[in-house]
Design an enzyme around this catalytic site. Structure first.
Site, mmCIF file in Angstrom:
data_model
loop_
_atom_site.group_PDB
_atom_site.id
_atom_site.type_symbol
_atom_site.label_atom_id
_atom_site.label_comp_id
_atom_site.label_asym_id
_atom_site.label_seq_id
_atom_site.Cartn_x
_atom_site.Cartn_y
_atom_site.Cartn_z
ATOM 1 C CG HIS A 293 -1.699 1.262 1.409
ATOM 2 N ND1 HIS A 293 -2.633 1.695 0.490
ATOM 3 C CD2 HIS A 293 -1.692 2.201 2.399
ATOM 4 C CE1 HIS A 293 -3.176 2.826 0.899
ATOM 5 N NE2 HIS A 293 -2.618 3.160 2.047
ATOM 6 C CB SER A 294 0.637 4.298 0.464
ATOM 7 O OG SER A 294 0.957 5.657 0.415
ATOM 8 C CE1 TYR A 295 8.406 6.793 0.232
ATOM 9 C CE2 TYR A 295 9.193 4.743 1.199
ATOM 10 C CZ TYR A 295 9.447 5.967 0.618
ATOM 11 O OH TYR A 295 10.745 6.363 0.408
#
Length: 417
Positions: A293-295
């Site tokens: 997720h995300s980073y």
């Protein structure tokens, strides 16, 4: 008569007005105007508004909150959701209270990973000495021995730790949407081994040793005793008032802390490579799957850049959720971009229905809608699609075919029909 604290903003203006009204701006008139204004300030009233100490409970029970049967955080007496603005006009104190609760939530999720999901807490670095800083990850019993499937979970940046997608969701919505626990439980039910990374646990904090300031010595001037006494008296009064207003402006100065970084795990990217080298690369699983997720997506791309051949040989499919990776900025080569197009899918925040194709300016993996425009919810909303994507990729590999990949291709075909 007293004046409010907000009126202090206009103090310089009042002084100038007082100077103009008195027809001069010499030092005596300035001092008289300032003393007159300060004498009207009700210091006792200001003290009543002082910021309370940052002394918060260290348990959910102490906060008088608990998770109900639906996994929602509720007040044990009123049944109400968490209230951020517990004290009006004290934003910093409210924020510190929220952060203190967040630390309790982190420990609570760690406990659930061990008690509810039956994961093991593994200390890293694996060869750490007793005295050096350490971190940890979580693994299922069969993570390294499962011959078929292994799922690796990587959260995003910020305050979240292993087992979490978003602290805000855990506190304001529920455990299912905010934690990785639904992914872990379903993965184990479907025969996956599981490894949960902890990419934000990069250092420990220790308080800096307080430095004792040397008291300044007298300047030794030969000024008359009476004049020196008057100067000292004015200086003490000035310091007293300055200290009071400094206390009101910043009543509780933060402790000075220093960071001791964890060897070979000083960043999310380092952590991903370390866990790959010491755990994932050693796993027996024929098919390794990532959910990032995300980073966490950026950390995966960095892992692939550094371990391209190994990743290609072991990883079957990668599900990204609103990943912030950038193949140009990270300088991912052509072969990596091609592999990502064939084996990755990024569920992004979008108001379009789940799995609808979303165009991208970057030449990497396909992007589809997560069925929500809220970044932190993308993992939870795409939960069923991710497991379907993995099943299709695994089936395609076992039948020696390329994964039809992508929900994007399915959606396009459907629209064409």
């Amino acid at each position: 008569m007293s004046i409010s604290l907000s009126s202090l903003i206009f103090l310089p203006i009042w002084i100038n007005m007082a100077q103009m009204q008195q027809g001069g701006s010499n030092e005596t008139e300035q001092t008289a105007a300032l003393k007159d204004l300060l004498s009207r300030i009700d210091l006792d009233e200001l003290m009543k508004k002082d910021e309370p100490p940052f002394d918060f409970p260290d348990t959910l029970e102490g906060f008088e909150y608990a998770f109900n049967e639906k996994g929602q955080l509720r007040h044990i007496k009123t049944g109400e959701p968490f209230v951020f603005n517990y004290r009006e006009d004290l934003h910093r104190w409210n924020q510190k209270r929220y952060e203190a609760l967040g630390e309790i939530i982190t420990r609570y999720v760690y406990e659930l990973l061990e008690s509810d999901c039956n994961l093991k807490k593994i200390s890293i670095p694996v060869d750490a000495t007793e005295s050096e800083p350490k971190s940890f990850i979580f693994m299922s019993e069969d993570a390294l021995t499962n011959p078929q499937k292994l799922m690796v979970l990587i959260h995003g940046s910020g305050v979240v730790r292993a087992g979490q997608w978003a602290r805000r969701l855990i506190i304001n919505e529920d455990l299912d949407s905010g934690t990785q626990i639904p992914f872990i439980k379903r993965a184990m039910d479907e025969g996956y081994g599981v490894i949960v990374l902890n990419p934000n646990e990069n250092y420990i904090e220790v308080e800096k040793q307080k430095m004792h300031k040397q008291s300044s010595s007298s300047d030794g001037t030969d000024e008359p005793a009476g004049k020196r006494e008057r100067r000292d008296k004015v200086s003490k009064e000035t310091k007293k008032r300055r200290d009071f207003y400094e206390k009101y402006r910043n009543p509780q100065k933060e402790k000075e802390m220093m960071q001791l970084f964890i060897r070979e795990n000083g960043s999310p990217e380092e952590h991903a490579v370390y866990v790959w080298d010491h755990f994932i690369a050693q796993a027996a699983a024929e098919n390794v799957f990532f959910v990032a997720h995300s980073y966490g997506g950026l950390a995966f791309v960095e892992l692939m850049i550094q371990r391209e051949a190994d990743v290609k040989s072991k990883v079957t499919a990668v599900a990204l959720t609103d990943s912030v990776h950038n193949v140009w900025h990270q300088e991912a080569g052509k072969t990596i971009r091609e592999w990502m197009r064939e084996n990755c899918c990024n569920w992004v925040s979008s108001s379009e229905p789940l799995d609808t194709s979303v165009e991208s300016m970057l030449p990497d993996c396909p992007r589809v809608s997560a069925g929500t425009d809220r970044h932190e919810l993308t993992s939870w909303k795409s939960f069923p699609s991710i497991f379907k994507f993995f099943a299709e990729a695994s089936e395609a590999k076992s039948s020696s075919q390329k994964p039809a990949l992508t929900r994007r291709s399915h959606r396009i075909k459907h629209e064409e029909l």
